[in-house]
Design an enzyme around this catalytic site. Structure first.
Site, short mmCIF file in Angstrom:
data_model
loop_
_atom_site.label_atom_id
_atom_site.label_comp_id
_atom_site.label_asym_id
_atom_site.label_seq_id
_atom_site.Cartn_x
_atom_site.Cartn_y
_atom_site.Cartn_z
N GLU A 244 -16.32 -84.58 -25.38
CA GLU A 244 -16.77 -83.63 -26.46
C GLU A 244 -17.62 -82.77 -25.85
OE1 GLU A 244 -14.88 -83.93 -29.39
OE2 GLU A 244 -14.01 -85.78 -29.09
N CYS A 278 -22.79 -77.39 -30.99
CA CYS A 278 -21.82 -77.21 -30.30
C CYS A 278 -21.11 -76.35 -31.02
CB CYS A 278 -21.17 -78.44 -29.62
SG CYS A 278 -20.70 -79.51 -31.34
P1 NAD Z 1 -25.74 -82.74 -21.14
O1 NAD Z 1 -24.19 -82.74 -20.46
O2 NAD Z 1 -26.92 -82.43 -20.37
O3 NAD Z 1 -26.05 -84.32 -21.53
C1 NAD Z 1 -25.20 -85.24 -22.38
C2 NAD Z 1 -25.55 -86.65 -22.21
O4 NAD Z 1 -24.87 -87.02 -20.92
C3 NAD Z 1 -26.86 -87.06 -22.04
O5 NAD Z 1 -27.13 -88.45 -22.40
C4 NAD Z 1 -27.20 -86.81 -20.39
O6 NAD Z 1 -28.25 -87.81 -19.80
C5 NAD Z 1 -25.68 -87.42 -20.08
N1 NAD Z 1 -25.42 -86.92 -18.70
C6 NAD Z 1 -25.80 -85.57 -18.25
N2 NAD Z 1 -24.79 -85.44 -17.07
C7 NAD Z 1 -24.22 -86.57 -16.79
C8 NAD Z 1 -23.69 -87.08 -15.59
N3 NAD Z 1 -23.08 -86.16 -14.45
N4 NAD Z 1 -23.13 -88.37 -15.53
C9 NAD Z 1 -23.18 -89.07 -16.58
N5 NAD Z 1 -24.01 -88.87 -17.69
C10 NAD Z 1 -24.50 -87.65 -17.83
O7 NAD Z 1 -25.70 -82.09 -22.67
P2 NAD Z 1 -26.91 -81.90 -23.75
O8 NAD Z 1 -27.71 -80.75 -23.18
O9 NAD Z 1 -27.40 -83.17 -23.91
O10 NAD Z 1 -26.21 -81.52 -24.98
C11 NAD Z 1 -25.72 -80.20 -25.15
C12 NAD Z 1 -24.44 -80.04 -24.71
O11 NAD Z 1 -23.58 -80.83 -25.59
C13 NAD Z 1 -23.88 -78.61 -25.52
O12 NAD Z 1 -23.24 -78.06 -24.51
C14 NAD Z 1 -23.15 -78.62 -26.77
O13 NAD Z 1 -22.13 -77.72 -26.91
C15 NAD Z 1 -22.57 -80.42 -26.26
N6 NAD Z 1 -22.11 -80.94 -27.46
C16 NAD Z 1 -20.71 -81.03 -28.04
C17 NAD Z 1 -20.56 -81.53 -28.89
C18 NAD Z 1 -19.09 -81.79 -29.46
O14 NAD Z 1 -18.73 -82.67 -30.31
N7 NAD Z 1 -17.98 -81.13 -28.57
C19 NAD Z 1 -21.22 -82.11 -29.99
C20 NAD Z 1 -22.59 -81.98 -29.56
C21 NAD Z 1 -23.10 -81.40 -28.23
#
Ligand code: NAD
Length: 470
Positions: A244, A278
């Site tokens: 997501e 998002c």
């Molecule tokens: P992020 O990708 O930096 O991190 C999300 C989660 O994944 C965190 O727990 C992080 O520690 C972990 N993570 C990051 N990189 C990783 C990797 N390489 N391997 C394993 N785990 C990893 O995102 P964020 O900054 O926390 O959140 C914002 C983003 O989330 C925005 O792009 C937003 O659009 C998206 N988002 C999407 C939805 C949806 O339902 N589509 C909902 C909420 C947020």
């Protein structure tokens, strides 16, 4: 300052190493809590506990699993004020937004998920065939910071109801809300190992989960960049992956649309979580013929929002969630000023924290950086079209496809356009969503769906059993 532990195998335990992640209040920039920066060893312990707990949990009757989840839901409701208070500290929103827009918004979703589990036929009969639904096994639930509770409940409720066990890894920026969920599991005496909580970095804990052969499914919500890295790592062991991801959602405005309604509905999505949603409608795609009235309506509506300190009376919109977010949005606004026309830049009443004012750009080229990249701040881009087909093409001119909207007085016309928009949902005239309906992305906004029965199905796999009748 409060220090937290990990929740592994039904116990609160210390990390194997004395490493910590500081949790900052973005409204004051003060560090007010520390959570363990979990190690590979911690993560493996959590995976082992979930793996050990899986056979019994899978064989626990669905009615009993539903009972556990109803108790967890009741725990969340009973603690809603405490959760909202902590959530507002770690995210930077007002208490009211935390309570209504973050904590209580999960209730109808949780209810829809429990209802879906109750109604799901775990065994389906078809001629000489039984088709049974089975859980995957150990699910790693990896969540972002922008909706610290709902992003967790959207995963753990369907995963556990389906009979999977879970290792939860919340965002390192907003990990405190997750402690209420683990506390709730402890309080309701969820069998040990069924839900485990490890805090830490994505590149550390997240990677271990993605690569582990003992993790059967990853449910990830986060950036498209993070999802792409994690998805590639997870494929080494061919596990089920649900992604997501990010969005750059269009609001396609038709010539006869009510511009006040457009302004109200669009800006509600862009400002309510400081643009850190998002699915927010960060691109308005509108006919050039209504330029003046649309821009006036957007400016007027923006003036109704007070951006400031979330602890001050009257503030509607608090700061961005972190220094990283502040720097990112600042740099996009600088880019916007060089590639588009600045229509409006608001004010922040009190900016002790990572506050950012509302910004609207107009006459944005559809291929401009600010029209293409997810800014995740209170920044709106208006792109004009000359004929409707061009408007639809502009709406679809993005790598993302999470959400969208169509605004127009002729509902039949809007309904005709909706299937042409390449996104997981279309809100006509800003209609609100439905907790029983699927939520998820097209294109690089990911794959898989959350909410209701669609969210439950993600955590189940089907098995066909053929029976020779004599
Ligand atoms: P992020 O990708 O930096 O991190 C999300 C989660 O994944 C965190 O727990 C992080 O520690 C972990 N993570 C990051 N990189 C990783 C990797 N390489 N391997 C394993 N785990 C990893 O995102 P964020 O900054 O926390 O959140 C914002 C983003 O989330 C925005 O792009 C937003 O659009 C998206 N988002 C999407 C939805 C949806 O339902 N589509 C909902 C909420 C947020």
């Amino acid at each position: 300052m409060q220090k937290y532990q990990l929740y592994i195998n039904g116990q609160w335990v210390d990390s194997t190493e004395d490493r910590w992640i500081e949790v900052e209040d973005p409204a004051t920039k003060e560090v007010y809590a520390k959570v363990p920066r979990s190690t590979e060893a911690d993560t493996r312990l959590a995976i082992d506990a979930a793996k050990k707990a899986f056979p019994n949990w899978k064989d626990t009757p669905i009615d009993d699993r539903i009972l556990y989840m109803e108790k967890l839901y009741a725990y969340i409701k009973e603690h809603e004020e405490d959760i909202a208070k902590e959530l507002s500290h770690e995210l930077g929103c007002t208490y009211d937004v935390a309570l209504e827009g973050q904590v209580r918004m999960t209730y109808s979703e949780i209810e829809a998920t429990i209802k879906a589990a109750r109604e799901h036929e775990m065994v389906e009969e078809m001629e000489n065939t039984k088709i049974i639904s089975e859980p995957y096994g150990v699910v790693a639930a990896i969540t972002p910071w922008n909706y610290p509770l709902s992003q967790i409940t959207r995963k753990i409720f369907p995963a556990l109801l389906a009979g999977n066990t879970v290792v939860l890894k919340p965002s390192q920026n907003t990990p405190i809300t997750a402690y209420f969920v683990a506390d709730g599991c402890d309080f309701i005496k969820l069998p040990e190992g069924v839900l485990n909580l490890v805090t830490g970095r994505g590149s550390e804990v997240g990677s271990v989960l993605a690569k582990s052969k003992d993790v059967d499914m990853i449910s990830f919500t986060g950036s498209t960049e993070g999802g792409s890295t994690l998805g590639a790592q997870a494929q080494e062991t061919i596990k089920k992956v649900q992604l997501e991801l990010g969005g750059k959602s269009p609001a396609l405005v038709l010539e006869d649309a009510d511009v006040e309604l457009v302004a109200k509905k669009v800006l509600d999505t862009v400002y309510s979580n400081v643009g850190q949603t998002c699915s927010c409608l960060s691109r308005v795609v509108a006919p050039r013929s209504i330029k003046q009235e649309l821009e006036e309506a957007l400016i007027e509506e923006t003036k109704k929002y007070t951006f400031g300190n979330p602890y001050d009376e009257g503030t509607k919109v608090g700061p961005l969630s972190s220094k990283k977010q502040f720097e990112k949005v600042t740099s996009y606004v600088a880019i916007g000023k060089s590639e588009a026309t600045l229509l409006y830049e608001g004010e922040v009443k009190d900016n002790k924290g990572y506050n950012f004012p509302p910004v609207i750009f107009t006459d944005v080229d559809q291929n401009a950086t600010i029209a293409q990249e997810e800014i995740f701040g209170p920044v709106l881009s208006i792109i004009y079209y000359d004929d409707l087909e061009e408007g639809i093409d502009i709406s679809n001119n993005t790598i993302y496809g999470l959400s969208s909207a169509v605004f127009g007085k002729d509902i039949d016309k809007c309904l005709e356009i909706a299937p042409k928009i390449l996104a997981g949902d279309v809100h006509i005239n800003g209609a609100s969503g439905n907790s029983n309906a699927p939520f998820g992305g097209y294109k690089m906004s990911g794959y898989g769906r959350e909410k209701g029965k669609y969210g439950l199905w993600e955590f189940l796999q089907s098995k066909a059993i053929y029976v020779e009748s004599k």
